[in-house]
Design an enzyme around this catalytic site. Structure first.
Site, PDB file in Angstrom:
ATOM      1  N   LYS A 172     -38.009 -19.614 -53.308  1.00  0.00           N
ATOM      2  CA  LYS A 172     -38.289 -18.778 -54.492  1.00  0.00           C
ATOM      3  C   LYS A 172     -39.233 -17.646 -54.104  1.00  0.00           C
ATOM      4  CE  LYS A 172     -42.054 -21.718 -55.934  1.00  0.00           C
ATOM      5  NZ  LYS A 172     -43.058 -21.666 -56.949  1.00  0.00           N
ATOM      6  N   TYR A 195     -63.904   4.119 -50.606  1.00  0.00           N
ATOM      7  CA  TYR A 195     -64.131   4.273 -52.045  1.00  0.00           C
ATOM      8  C   TYR A 195     -65.333   3.453 -52.505  1.00  0.00           C
ATOM      9  CZ  TYR A 195     -59.553   6.462 -52.613  1.00  0.00           C
ATOM     10  OH  TYR A 195     -58.490   7.306 -52.543  1.00  0.00           O
TER      11      TYR A 195
HETATM   12  C1  LIG Z   1     -40.893 -28.008 -58.416  1.00  0.00           C
HETATM   13  C2  LIG Z   1     -41.363 -27.470 -57.124  1.00  0.00           C
HETATM   14  N1  LIG Z   1     -41.047 -28.119 -55.992  1.00  0.00           N
HETATM   15  C3  LIG Z   1     -41.449 -27.683 -54.783  1.00  0.00           C
HETATM   16  C4  LIG Z   1     -42.217 -26.545 -54.656  1.00  0.00           C
HETATM   17  C5  LIG Z   1     -42.697 -26.110 -53.293  1.00  0.00           C
HETATM   18  O1  LIG Z   1     -44.084 -26.239 -53.232  1.00  0.00           O
HETATM   19  P1  LIG Z   1     -44.882 -25.931 -51.884  1.00  0.00           P
HETATM   20  O2  LIG Z   1     -44.736 -24.484 -51.640  1.00  0.00           O
HETATM   21  O3  LIG Z   1     -46.290 -26.297 -52.220  1.00  0.00           O
HETATM   22  O4  LIG Z   1     -44.272 -26.762 -50.831  1.00  0.00           O
HETATM   23  C6  LIG Z   1     -42.580 -25.847 -55.801  1.00  0.00           C
HETATM   24  C7  LIG Z   1     -43.428 -24.678 -55.706  1.00  0.00           C
HETATM   25  O5  LIG Z   1     -44.187 -24.317 -56.540  1.00  0.00           O
HETATM   26  C8  LIG Z   1     -42.136 -26.316 -57.065  1.00  0.00           C
HETATM   27  O6  LIG Z   1     -42.462 -25.685 -58.197  1.00  0.00           O
END
Ligand SMILES: Cc1ncc(COP(=O)(O)O)c(C=O)c1O
Length: 359
Positions: free
Chosen positions: A33, A255
């Site tokens: 994601k 700045y």
């Molecule tokens: C439901 C879920 N699973 C897995 C993950 C992966 O988490 P991480 O990046 O801490 O491994 C996330 C990330 O937020 C998540 O929302």
């Protein structure tokens, strides 16, 4: 050409995925994601295609981007669908969905499915963000199981504090998960662990694991962990020195003039700023590597540039490479200096060109 760029080592990504999968002992959903935490979702998913058991994304837009990139592996919508109208797209593109709220159960009951849809039913075991309350979970599971339009189902939960390796909250969440599973058939597929759960909590390694951050070669565990030591950083964020100047002691830089030289100082200007996603709030003292040697930020980060201390780097000059984070400077260390996290630094990147190695 502006020298700011992110080099992405796809071999390291594959190495980290294999490590996660081996550690989990079952199947592993690669979480890509937020544009693969800033690494480029399509390129990362392609590098893992044929290897990953599936991919995790935040929303249907991200899933469709992967499908358009030719990814045919399963893709799970980690937050489920945001409106019932998305179910048609979920079906058309063969996506898997999380079900985390009672309204989603009702929407699935109303949906006339042409083919069975895979649902991951999420329990809120204590994080109190997404997920069905324990009192709702078994009823939701039974109702979904009764639907012809639902195919395979996975029971899942998510941890709030698994990166705190001595915090009992993760065990309490697992206890709550196990209590909920007690009401389901014993062969029910399950999924609990994110990266921290997978690395630091052997009890959480079951069924499907869902590594995100660790795929990119970093972590936020608050103590030692040999399994984390095996990770290889995937991104090197780099740029170059574009100007050098000598300042006397007592001169302000940048700045606001908040940073004032405490000694005669050789200042390097680097083509990297907050419009690239680099932390505007990174304080003076944040480490950087100049020509492979440690230096530090001085002065405020501006939109396209930042300034570093070259006083002890007499060889550094215009054109000298600068690593903002990467294999030789952990992004987690930089994040700690900024009061931030590797999640935020990596996923916040923009504008910088990406170049891919390996894969
Ligand atoms: C439901 C879920 N699973 C897995 C993950 C992966 O988490 P991480 O990046 O801490 O491994 C996330 C990330 O937020 C998540 O929302």
């Amino acid at each position: 050409m502006r020298p700011a760029r992110a080099l992405i080592d796809l071999d390291a990504l594959v190495h980290n995925y294999r490590h996660a999968r081996r550690l989990g002992g079952g199947r592993a959903l690669a979480v890509v994601k937020a544009d693969a935490y800033g690494h480029g979702a399509a390129a990362c998913a392609r590098a893992l295609d044929g290897e990953a058991d599936g991919f995790g994304v935040a929303c249907i837009e991200e899933a469709l981007e992967l499908r358009e990139a030719g990814i045919r592996a399963p893709i799970l919508l980690l937050e489920g669908f945001f409106e019932a109208a998305e179910l048609a797209l979920i079906e058309r593109h063969d996506l898997w969905t999380v079900v985390a709220s009672p309204w989603q159960v009702e929407a699935l009951e109303r949906h006339r499915a042409a083919k069975p849809l895979q649902a991951w039913v999420k329990l809120d075991s204590g994080m109190h963000r997404l997920g069905l309350a324990p009192a709702e979970f078994n009823d939701a599971w039974r109702r979904l199981r009764a639907l012809e339009g639902i195919g395979d189902m996975v029971a899942m939960t998510h941890f709030a504090r698994a990166d705190e390796i001595a915090n009992e909250r993760t065990d309490e969440q697992l206890d709550a998960f196990d209590r909920a599973l007690g009401g389901l058939p014993p062969d029910t597929p399950t999924s609990a662990a994110n990266s921290a759960g997978l690395l630091a909590w052997p009890r959480a390694r079951r069924g499907w694991v869902r590594p995100g951050l660790m795929l990119y070669g970093t972590h936020m565990l608050d103590g030692p962990c040999v399994e984390a030591d095996a990770l290889r950083p995937v991104m090197r964020l780099e740029s170059r020195v574009i100007a050098v100047r000598e300042l006397a002691a007592g001169e302000p830089i940048g700045y606001g003039g908040g940073f004032v030289t405490g000694r005669p100082t050789r200042v390097g200007v680097v083509a990297m700023g907050y419009a690239d996603g680099f932390a505007q709030y990174a304080p003076a003292g944040t480490p950087v590597l100049v020509g492979g040697r440690r230096s530090r930020l001085i002065g405020r980060v501006s939109m396209d540039m930042l300034t570093v201390d070259l006083t002890d780097h007499p060889d550094a000059d215009v054109g000298t490479p600068v690593e903002l984070w990467g294999p030789d400077l952990p992004v987690a260390e930089v994040a700690a200096h900024c009061g931030s996290s590797p999640y935020r630094l990596l996923s916040g990147l923009k504008r910088v060109a990406r170049e891919y190695l390996g894969g």
